[in-house]
Design a protein around this motif. Structure first.
Motif, PDB file in Angstrom:
ATOM      1  N   THR A 260      -7.447  74.893  76.976  1.00  0.00           N
ATOM      2  CA  THR A 260      -6.303  74.855  77.167  1.00  0.00           C
ATOM      3  C   THR A 260      -6.134  75.466  78.961  1.00  0.00           C
ATOM      4  OG1 THR A 260      -5.913  75.270  75.218  1.00  0.00           O
ATOM      5  CG2 THR A 260      -4.189  76.449  76.551  1.00  0.00           C
ATOM      6  N   ALA A 261      -7.581  76.448  79.370  1.00  0.00           N
ATOM      7  CA  ALA A 261      -7.634  76.934  79.957  1.00  0.00           C
ATOM      8  C   ALA A 261      -8.002  75.664  81.512  1.00  0.00           C
ATOM      9  CB  ALA A 261      -8.568  77.900  80.757  1.00  0.00           C
ATOM     10  N   MET A 262      -8.558  74.720  81.629  1.00  0.00           N
ATOM     11  CA  MET A 262      -9.615  73.785  81.426  1.00  0.00           C
ATOM     12  C   MET A 262      -8.314  73.238  82.061  1.00  0.00           C
ATOM     13  SD  MET A 262     -12.754  72.268  79.832  1.00  0.00           S
ATOM     14  CE  MET A 262     -14.030  73.433  80.106  1.00  0.00           C
ATOM     15  N   ALA A 263      -7.078  72.406  81.090  1.00  0.00           N
ATOM     16  CA  ALA A 263      -6.179  71.901  81.238  1.00  0.00           C
ATOM     17  C   ALA A 263      -4.899  72.361  81.899  1.00  0.00           C
ATOM     18  CB  ALA A 263      -4.744  71.477  79.612  1.00  0.00           C
ATOM     19  N   LYS A 264      -4.660  73.315  81.983  1.00  0.00           N
ATOM     20  CA  LYS A 264      -3.758  74.234  83.383  1.00  0.00           C
ATOM     21  C   LYS A 264      -4.309  73.524  84.747  1.00  0.00           C
ATOM     22  CE  LYS A 264      -2.840  78.336  79.934  1.00  0.00           C
ATOM     23  NZ  LYS A 264      -2.833  79.297  80.118  1.00  0.00           N
ATOM     24  N   ALA A 265      -5.547  73.142  85.097  1.00  0.00           N
ATOM     25  CA  ALA A 265      -5.906  72.957  86.246  1.00  0.00           C
ATOM     26  C   ALA A 265      -5.539  71.634  86.418  1.00  0.00           C
ATOM     27  CB  ALA A 265      -7.365  73.567  86.599  1.00  0.00           C
ATOM     28  N   HIS A 266      -5.671  70.688  85.450  1.00  0.00           N
ATOM     29  CA  HIS A 266      -5.680  69.314  85.370  1.00  0.00           C
ATOM     30  C   HIS A 266      -4.045  69.111  86.432  1.00  0.00           C
ATOM     31  CE1 HIS A 266      -8.887  67.530  82.245  1.00  0.00           C
ATOM     32  NE2 HIS A 266      -9.467  68.499  82.963  1.00  0.00           N
ATOM     33  N   TRP A 267      -4.541  68.289  86.785  1.00  0.00           N
ATOM     34  CA  TRP A 267      -3.741  66.950  87.807  1.00  0.00           C
ATOM     35  C   TRP A 267      -2.756  66.386  86.694  1.00  0.00           C
ATOM     36  CZ3 TRP A 267      -3.995  64.619  93.120  1.00  0.00           C
ATOM     37  CH2 TRP A 267      -4.759  65.720  94.029  1.00  0.00           C
ATOM     38  N   SER A 268      -2.137  65.967  86.944  1.00  0.00           N
ATOM     39  CA  SER A 268      -1.106  64.789  85.599  1.00  0.00           C
ATOM     40  C   SER A 268      -1.522  63.346  85.683  1.00  0.00           C
ATOM     41  CB  SER A 268       0.269  65.037  85.378  1.00  0.00           C
ATOM     42  OG  SER A 268       1.393  65.013  87.160  1.00  0.00           O
ATOM     43  N   VAL A 269      -0.750  62.356  85.051  1.00  0.00           N
ATOM     44  CA  VAL A 269      -1.427  61.549  84.934  1.00  0.00           C
ATOM     45  C   VAL A 269      -0.656  60.484  86.748  1.00  0.00           C
ATOM     46  CG1 VAL A 269      -1.392  59.325  84.369  1.00  0.00           C
ATOM     47  CG2 VAL A 269      -2.084  60.889  82.822  1.00  0.00           C
ATOM     48  N   ASP A 270       0.674  61.078  86.260  1.00  0.00           N
ATOM     49  CA  ASP A 270       1.115  60.454  88.048  1.00  0.00           C
ATOM     50  C   ASP A 270       0.474  61.061  89.212  1.00  0.00           C
ATOM     51  OD1 ASP A 270       2.513  62.597  86.691  1.00  0.00           O
ATOM     52  OD2 ASP A 270       4.509  62.224  87.761  1.00  0.00           O
ATOM     53  N   ALA A 316      -8.801  67.428  93.766  1.00  0.00           N
ATOM     54  CA  ALA A 316      -9.324  68.397  94.459  1.00  0.00           C
ATOM     55  C   ALA A 316      -8.899  70.171  94.014  1.00  0.00           C
ATOM     56  CB  ALA A 316      -8.577  69.033  95.382  1.00  0.00           C
ATOM     57  N   SER A 317      -8.087  70.479  93.462  1.00  0.00           N
ATOM     58  CA  SER A 317      -7.554  71.420  92.830  1.00  0.00           C
ATOM     59  C   SER A 317      -8.211  71.750  91.380  1.00  0.00           C
ATOM     60  CB  SER A 317      -5.799  71.634  93.219  1.00  0.00           C
ATOM     61  OG  SER A 317      -5.355  71.197  92.366  1.00  0.00           O
ATOM     62  N   ALA A 318      -7.812  70.895  91.364  1.00  0.00           N
ATOM     63  CA  ALA A 318      -8.492  70.682  88.979  1.00  0.00           C
ATOM     64  C   ALA A 318      -9.895  71.324  89.593  1.00  0.00           C
ATOM     65  CB  ALA A 318      -8.252  69.671  88.827  1.00  0.00           C
ATOM     66  N   ILE A 319     -10.958  70.049  90.588  1.00  0.00           N
ATOM     67  CA  ILE A 319     -12.888  70.533  90.264  1.00  0.00           C
ATOM     68  C   ILE A 319     -12.098  71.871  90.706  1.00  0.00           C
ATOM     69  CG2 ILE A 319     -14.106  69.544  91.956  1.00  0.00           C
ATOM     70  CD1 ILE A 319     -13.001  67.403  91.880  1.00  0.00           C
ATOM     71  N   SER A 320     -12.007  72.710  91.805  1.00  0.00           N
ATOM     72  CA  SER A 320     -11.669  74.044  91.868  1.00  0.00           C
ATOM     73  C   SER A 320     -11.384  74.931  90.956  1.00  0.00           C
ATOM     74  CB  SER A 320     -10.805  74.388  92.974  1.00  0.00           C
ATOM     75  OG  SER A 320     -10.942  73.326  94.715  1.00  0.00           O
ATOM     76  N   GLY A 321     -10.508  74.175  89.725  1.00  0.00           N
ATOM     77  CA  GLY A 321     -10.068  75.448  89.368  1.00  0.00           C
ATOM     78  C   GLY A 321     -11.138  75.596  87.285  1.00  0.00           C
ATOM     79  N   LEU A 322     -11.754  74.224  87.468  1.00  0.00           N
ATOM     80  CA  LEU A 322     -12.057  73.681  86.433  1.00  0.00           C
ATOM     81  C   LEU A 322     -14.126  75.156  86.646  1.00  0.00           C
ATOM     82  CD1 LEU A 322     -12.444  70.319  86.100  1.00  0.00           C
ATOM     83  CD2 LEU A 322     -11.496  72.272  84.743  1.00  0.00           C
ATOM     84  N   LYS A 324     -14.413  77.147  88.747  1.00  0.00           N
ATOM     85  CA  LYS A 324     -14.074  78.637  88.770  1.00  0.00           C
ATOM     86  C   LYS A 324     -14.375  79.465  87.533  1.00  0.00           C
ATOM     87  CE  LYS A 324      -9.988  81.926  89.162  1.00  0.00           C
ATOM     88  NZ  LYS A 324     -10.213  82.832  87.808  1.00  0.00           N
ATOM     89  N   LEU A 325     -13.995  78.436  85.978  1.00  0.00           N
ATOM     90  CA  LEU A 325     -13.864  78.875  84.691  1.00  0.00           C
ATOM     91  C   LEU A 325     -15.548  79.075  84.566  1.00  0.00           C
ATOM     92  CD1 LEU A 325     -10.950  76.157  83.254  1.00  0.00           C
ATOM     93  CD2 LEU A 325     -11.099  79.173  83.865  1.00  0.00           C
ATOM     94  N   VAL A 326     -16.067  77.907  84.849  1.00  0.00           N
ATOM     95  CA  VAL A 326     -17.463  78.356  85.048  1.00  0.00           C
ATOM     96  C   VAL A 326     -18.372  79.803  85.252  1.00  0.00           C
ATOM     97  CG1 VAL A 326     -20.112  76.971  84.876  1.00  0.00           C
ATOM     98  CG2 VAL A 326     -18.205  75.648  85.540  1.00  0.00           C
ATOM     99  N   GLY A 327     -18.041  79.686  85.987  1.00  0.00           N
ATOM    100  CA  GLY A 327     -17.975  81.201  86.620  1.00  0.00           C
ATOM    101  C   GLY A 327     -17.692  82.853  86.075  1.00  0.00           C
ATOM    102  N   ASP A 328     -16.236  82.670  85.354  1.00  0.00           N
ATOM    103  CA  ASP A 328     -15.190  83.904  84.957  1.00  0.00           C
ATOM    104  C   ASP A 328     -15.506  83.756  83.528  1.00  0.00           C
ATOM    105  OD1 ASP A 328     -13.334  82.150  84.554  1.00  0.00           O
ATOM    106  OD2 ASP A 328     -12.499  82.903  86.214  1.00  0.00           O
ATOM    107  N   GLN A 329     -15.165  82.361  82.480  1.00  0.00           N
ATOM    108  CA  GLN A 329     -15.332  82.932  81.669  1.00  0.00           C
ATOM    109  C   GLN A 329     -16.602  82.626  80.678  1.00  0.00           C
ATOM    110  OE1 GLN A 329     -11.595  81.561  79.296  1.00  0.00           O
ATOM    111  NE2 GLN A 329     -11.764  82.564  81.259  1.00  0.00           N
ATOM    112  N   PRO A 330     -16.883  83.535  79.774  1.00  0.00           N
ATOM    113  CA  PRO A 330     -17.847  83.727  78.981  1.00  0.00           C
ATOM    114  C   PRO A 330     -18.668  83.259  78.915  1.00  0.00           C
ATOM    115  CG  PRO A 330     -16.050  85.036  77.915  1.00  0.00           C
ATOM    116  CD  PRO A 330     -15.317  84.360  78.353  1.00  0.00           C
ATOM    117  N   ILE A 331     -20.126  83.350  79.138  1.00  0.00           N
ATOM    118  CA  ILE A 331     -21.147  81.791  78.968  1.00  0.00           C
ATOM    119  C   ILE A 331     -20.508  81.938  77.259  1.00  0.00           C
ATOM    120  CG2 ILE A 331     -23.932  81.876  78.478  1.00  0.00           C
ATOM    121  CD1 ILE A 331     -23.997  82.762  81.307  1.00  0.00           C
ATOM    122  N   THR A 332     -20.791  82.396  76.111  1.00  0.00           N
ATOM    123  CA  THR A 332     -20.491  82.475  74.725  1.00  0.00           C
ATOM    124  C   THR A 332     -19.814  81.527  74.666  1.00  0.00           C
ATOM    125  OG1 THR A 332     -19.126  84.240  74.318  1.00  0.00           O
ATOM    126  CG2 THR A 332     -21.560  84.538  73.902  1.00  0.00           C
TER     127      THR A 332
END
Length: 706
Positions: A260-270, A316-322, A324-332
């Motif tokens: 869900t956090a990833m989805a918030k970073a994603h661009w829409s289809v259009d 670009a902004s989605a790649i940055s957002g994703l 960032k999640l690698v760096g701050d979401q729990p490794i578990t």
């Protein structure tokens, strides 16, 4: 006709007889009777009806001016049952099924032939046989997944996590079409021509990481989406339980929260379709500064891309957002996520319990499909996915004749001429822009049926009895094949579809369109059908692909395929205004209560339909070379032409499948593609459409772009 031998003998006989003077004269010869004229073999009948259109599938109770799709196809819709293993029934799916039967015969024939070890034929047979060997798959259990799951379990640091994510990078963009891109990996890789300089390749990184079809499935607040999210979380838990994980419910909650956090970073289809916005280039060094959180050195080294100096950052902004999640979401959470995705991806090649649960969510919950496809069909699809051109070479030899290829190539020439003439007639475009459009059209290359050279599979290792391993190695082979392009000269002859694919494609950076053999079948193309029907059907498809070079995306690419403006500002403003009018028209369509088409999302495909059909109409009349068009079974040529188009888009959907198509697709559902006729002036005369009918548009409201 008589043979030359019988003609000569018949002419000489009287001369020989007259030369024998000592022989009594013979009685008068019987009168010579001319032999009957030779009977020409009857022309093969078209597959549908008497002229290529299924008249029995019409609903004549519906006026064409009220609903042309229903008029042409209504009885077919009423009587057609959607197959239990499909989310819809369409002309496309019917041809896909037919191509699957043919491909199965090729694969099974190849498997029986006991071809030499290492040959493509042997690999085809071994791949298919391995997938079909359910006993061996059940006996292997989860063992094939163990190496990947063990690596995931061993992750301790962010560098370890980044390395594992890089190890999983794959080139899995569908048919070189960035707008159709979807991958469950953190990022996907698209290796294609550099949009700014098509003489070189560029690696494009694209947003990924989601298993459900689109960000809306995670973020939408309707009851339907909320229910799907609950089912998805339950599905994640079941898959992890089947894979031997404890505390599966808690793990599933973490996976869904992360996606869900990833989805918030994603661009829409259009938004993804906005090529100018998406064409962002980052240097290797900029990846770390613009997308921190991911250890890019570890990631790119594991992915085999450490030496690449430049990358396309498509969203670009989605790649940055994703990152960032690698760096701050729990490794578990990441470890649970990676474990679930490994199991989910591999499930189709595992034991029956995983196969069934995988289908219960992905088939039934997401698309409303009640029954899984037969195993042989899945085996055919998977074998084609791994060894597609090796299978396709045999498919083309068996099922696409030189005569059919020549006939389609002739139609292509007529359509190119027709489109060129349409450019000349545009009253809203300046001579300067017209000249560039015609230059681009003159550079078009067209592939029909199959490629001129075939892919080399010698580096792909297939092991009989290892279904999962064969799939995994096939995916890695395709990835490495794409990465190997980087730094090499651009291959202008590469195809991105297979001969057995029911599809067609425009590649704007190659300025090339292709039509595989499997789509060149009835209803799209029938060599025995009336020409008007063929021009409405496959001619409309050919026109569609030509126009993709000039739609809202294709129009941004110059005659060499570079993303470079060739329009005057006034002409581009006119072009965008006309596109906006078409988008507004399609946004009025409501396939399900409260669910409208997104006219901007489907704009490119609708421009291609609109102008492609108009071009095909012109090309049909060019093909007559001044002769009068015949009337057949009471139908005029123009009527038969538009029936050919409507028959292309026979469609019937399950609700879940229709909803998914509207939310995530870049094509309008078939029933709305058929209705593009309402923008075509000749259609009104052909069917005597009145101003009080449902599809009627006043002449000033009919959208015309090319």
């Amino acid at each position: 006709m008589n043979s030359w031998k019988s003609i000569l003998l018949g002419a000489c006989a009287p001369i020989l007889l007259a030369a024998c003077a000592t022989v009594p004269a013979p009685p008068p010869a019987a009168p010579q009777v001319a032999p009957p004229p030779a009977v020409e073999a009857p022309k093969p009948k078209p597959k549908f009806g008497t002229f290529g259109f299924d008249v029995a599938g019409m609903d004549t109770a519906v006026a064409p001016g009220d609903d042309f799709f229903a008029h042409a196809n209504g009885e077919w819709v009423k009587t057609t049952e959607i197959p239990a293993d499909r989310g819809n029934a369409t002309t496309f799916t019917a041809l896909i099924e037919a191509a699957g039967v043919r491909t199965r015969a090729i694969i099974e024939d190849t498997a029986k032939a006991q071809a030499p070890e290492g040959s493509d034929a042997r690999k085809i047979g071994d791949y298919y046989a391995s997938f079909m060997d359910q006993a061996a798959i059940e006996a292997a259990g989860l063992q094939p997944l163990k190496p990947e799951l063990d690596r995931i379990a061993a992750i301790k640091t962010r560098a370890d996590l980044s390395r594992e994510l890089g190890e999983g990078l794959r080139a899995d963009v569908d048919a070189l079409n960035a707008t159709d891109f979807q991958t469950d990996r953190l990022f996907g890789l698209w290796v294609a021509e550099d949009m700014n300089d098509t003489s070189t390749y560029r690696p494009y990184l694209m947003q990924g990481g989601l298993w459900m079809p689109d960000r809306e499935y995670y973020l939408g607040d309707t009851p339907r989406f909320k229910d799907l999210r609950a089912k998805y979380q339950d599905h994640i838990a079941k898959m992890l339980t089947l894979a031997g994980y404890d505390d599966a419910s808690r793990r599933a909650a973490r996976v869904l929260a992360l996606e869900t956090a990833m989805a918030k970073a994603h661009w829409s289809v259009d938004a993804t379709s906005d090529v100018a916005k998406a064409n962002t280039v980052w240097t290797r060094a900029e990846l770390a500064t613009r997308a921190p959180g991911l250890d890019w050195t570890a990631y790119l080294t594991a992915a085999g891309l450490a030496d690449q100096p430049r990358f396309g950052a498509w969203q670009a902004s989605a790649i940055s957002g994703l990152a960032k999640l690698v760096g701050d979401q729990p490794i578990t959470a990441w470890k649970d996520y990676l474990a679930f995705h490994a199991v989910e991806r591999g499930a189709p090649y595992m034991g029956q319990a995983l196969v069934d649960e995988h289908f219960a969510f992905n088939g039934t919950a997401l698309s409303g499909t009640p029954q899984q496809r037969e195993r042989w069909k899945r085996g055919v699809d998977n074998t084609s996915l791994a060894l597609g051109e090796a299978v396709g070479k045999i498919y083309a030899e068996r099922h696409f004749s030189p005569d059919a290829k020549a006939q389609v190539q002739g139609m292509v020439k007529n359509l190119l001429v027709a489109f060129d003439a349409r450019v000349d007639r545009l009253d809203w475009m300046s001579p300067q822009t017209k000249a560039r459009a015609k230059e681009k059209l003159a550079n078009f290359r067209v592939g029909v049926g199959y490629p001129d050279k075939w892919r080399d599979y010698s580096a792909l290792r297939i092991v009989r009895g290892d279904a999962y391993g064969n799939w995994e190695r096939g995916s890695l082979f395709e990835y490495r094949r794409n990465v190997a392009k980087l730094g090499r000269p651009v291959d202008r002859d590469e195809w991105y579809l297979l001969p057995q694919d029911v599809n067609a494609l425009n590649m704007p950076m190659q300025n090339m369109i292709i039509f595989p053999a499997a789509i060149l079948e009835p209803t799209f193309f029938d060599p025995n059908a009336d020409a008007a029907v063929n021009y409405g059907a496959i001619g409309g498809v050919i026109g569609h692909e030509i126009v993709h070079g000039f739609d809202d995306i294709g129009a941004l690419f110059d005659p060499k395929g570079n993303l470079r403006n060739w329009w005057t500002p006034a002409d581009m403003a006119q072009f965008k205004a006309r596109g906006a009018a078409l988008a507004r028209q399609y946004s009025t369509y409501e396939p399900l209560p409260g669910l409208h088409l997104n006219g901007e999302q489907v704009l490119g495909e609708n421009i291609a339909d609109l102008a492609g059909l108009a071009t095909a109409y012109d090309a049909y009349h060019l093909s007559l070379r001044g002769a009068a068009a015949p009337v057949i079974d009471g139908f005029t040529a123009d009527q038969r032409f538009y029936f050919g188009w409507a028959q292309n888009y026979r469609s019937k959907y399950r609700e879940a499948a229709l909803r998914r198509a509207v939310l995530t697709g870049v094509h309008s559902p078939g029933m709305y593609r058929a209705q593009t006729v309402r923008n075509q002036d000749p259609w009104y005369g052909a069917f005597d459409v009145k101003a009080d009918q449902g599809l009627y548009l006043a002449p000033a409201d009919r959208v015309k772009i090319w």
